[in-house]
Design an enzyme around this catalytic site. Structure first.
Site, short mmCIF file in Angstrom:
data_model
loop_
_atom_site.label_atom_id
_atom_site.label_comp_id
_atom_site.label_asym_id
_atom_site.label_seq_id
_atom_site.Cartn_x
_atom_site.Cartn_y
_atom_site.Cartn_z
CD1 TRP A 164 -4.94 16.12 -0.37
CD2 TRP A 164 -6.81 15.25 -1.24
NE1 TRP A 164 -5.39 16.98 -1.33
CE2 TRP A 164 -6.54 16.47 -1.88
CE3 TRP A 164 -7.92 14.52 -1.63
CZ2 TRP A 164 -7.36 16.99 -2.88
CZ3 TRP A 164 -8.74 15.03 -2.63
CH2 TRP A 164 -8.47 16.24 -3.24
CD GLU A 185 -8.37 3.65 -2.01
OE1 GLU A 185 -8.86 2.55 -2.35
OE2 GLU A 185 -7.77 3.81 -0.94
CE1 TYR A 240 -14.29 6.00 0.64
CE2 TYR A 240 -12.12 6.37 -0.32
CZ TYR A 240 -12.93 5.72 0.58
OH TYR A 240 -12.39 4.77 1.43
NE ARG A 296 -3.72 7.95 -2.97
CZ ARG A 296 -4.67 8.29 -3.82
NH1 ARG A 296 -4.45 9.24 -4.72
NH2 ARG A 296 -5.86 7.71 -3.79
CE LYS A 345 -10.91 9.81 5.34
NZ LYS A 345 -9.85 8.85 5.68
N GLY A 375 -5.21 1.21 -0.41
CA GLY A 375 -5.82 0.43 0.65
C GLY A 375 -6.97 -0.44 0.19
NE ARG A 425 -3.43 2.45 2.66
CZ ARG A 425 -4.02 2.89 3.77
NH1 ARG A 425 -3.89 2.22 4.90
NH2 ARG A 425 -4.73 4.01 3.74
CG HIS A 426 -0.67 5.04 -1.35
ND1 HIS A 426 -0.75 6.05 -0.42
CD2 HIS A 426 -1.95 4.74 -1.68
CE1 HIS A 426 -2.02 6.35 -0.20
NE2 HIS A 426 -2.77 5.56 -0.95
#
EC number: 5.4.2.11
Length: 211
Positions: free
Chosen positions: A15, A88, A91, A61, A99, A159, A9-10
């Protein structure tokens, strides 16, 4: 036994640090993220692996993490394939939002469902199931054949795109995968059998640091 598949995972992105939903947006790594990627690369160098090919996403990333890992194993010029299939989870309308602001707008319970359910996407975005529906076919057609031919393959991604792979590789249920977080920059080394099942898995670092 067949080849070797390494998932990373990066490292932390700008962010991540600002607590923003990132998805397909394209922030760079932070200084910590660079250090995490380099540490993952060092762990692989100490492990003694040499890769035959690398795969990464369409986002900087993950690409920078991939390059930092390759630098650490002294393979800076290795062929690297970039594809948005490994991006990723998208979203949607949450992308770019803090968030905490999202929780204030839609309510904590609704945002939690979008983030942690298996098959409920945010508005205009993808669920984890949707993410897997593009990642897994790409793995089967482009990545797995290289591993089964005996190659050592690096995949530096995200992720949720990696969780969708780990779900199938590790035989996890949708309830189990929702509880799994992958630490940034920590390599997972899979040895595969000729029938594509997992012969062994090693984690080169502290996965409990996942967030």
């Amino acid at each position: 036994m067949s080849g070797t598949l390494v998932l990373v995972r990066h490292g932390q992105s700008d962010w991540n640090l600002k607590n923003l939903f990132t998805g397909w947006r394209d922030p760079d790594l932070t200084e910590l993220g660079i250090e995490e990627a380099m540490a993952g690369g060092k762990a692989l160098a100490d492990y003694g692996i040499k890769f035959d090919i690398a795969f990464t996403s369409d986002l900087i990333r993950a690409q920078r993490t991939c390059q930092l890992v390759l630098d650490a194993v002294d393979q800076s010029s290795l062929e690297t394939i970039r594809d948005q299939a490994l991006n990723e989870r998208d979203y949607g309308d949450l992308s770019g939002l803090n968030k905490d602001d999202a929780r204030a707008k839609w309510g904590e319970e609704q945002v939690h469902i979008w983030r942690r359910s298996y098959d409920v996407p945010p508005p205009g975005g993808e669920s984890l199931r949707d993410t897997g529906a593009r990642v897994w076919p790409y793995y089967l057609t482009d990545i797995l054949p290289r591993v089964l031919s005996g190659e050592k393959v690096l995949v530096a991604a995200h992720g949720n795109s990696l969780r969708s792979l780990v779900m199938v590789l590790d035989g996890l249920t949708k309830e189990q995968i929702l509880k799994l977080n992958l630490a940034t920059g920590v390599p997972m080394v899979y040895k595969l059998n000729a029938d594509s099942t997992v012969a062994s898995k090693e984690v080169l670092g502290d996965m409990s640091a996942a967030h």
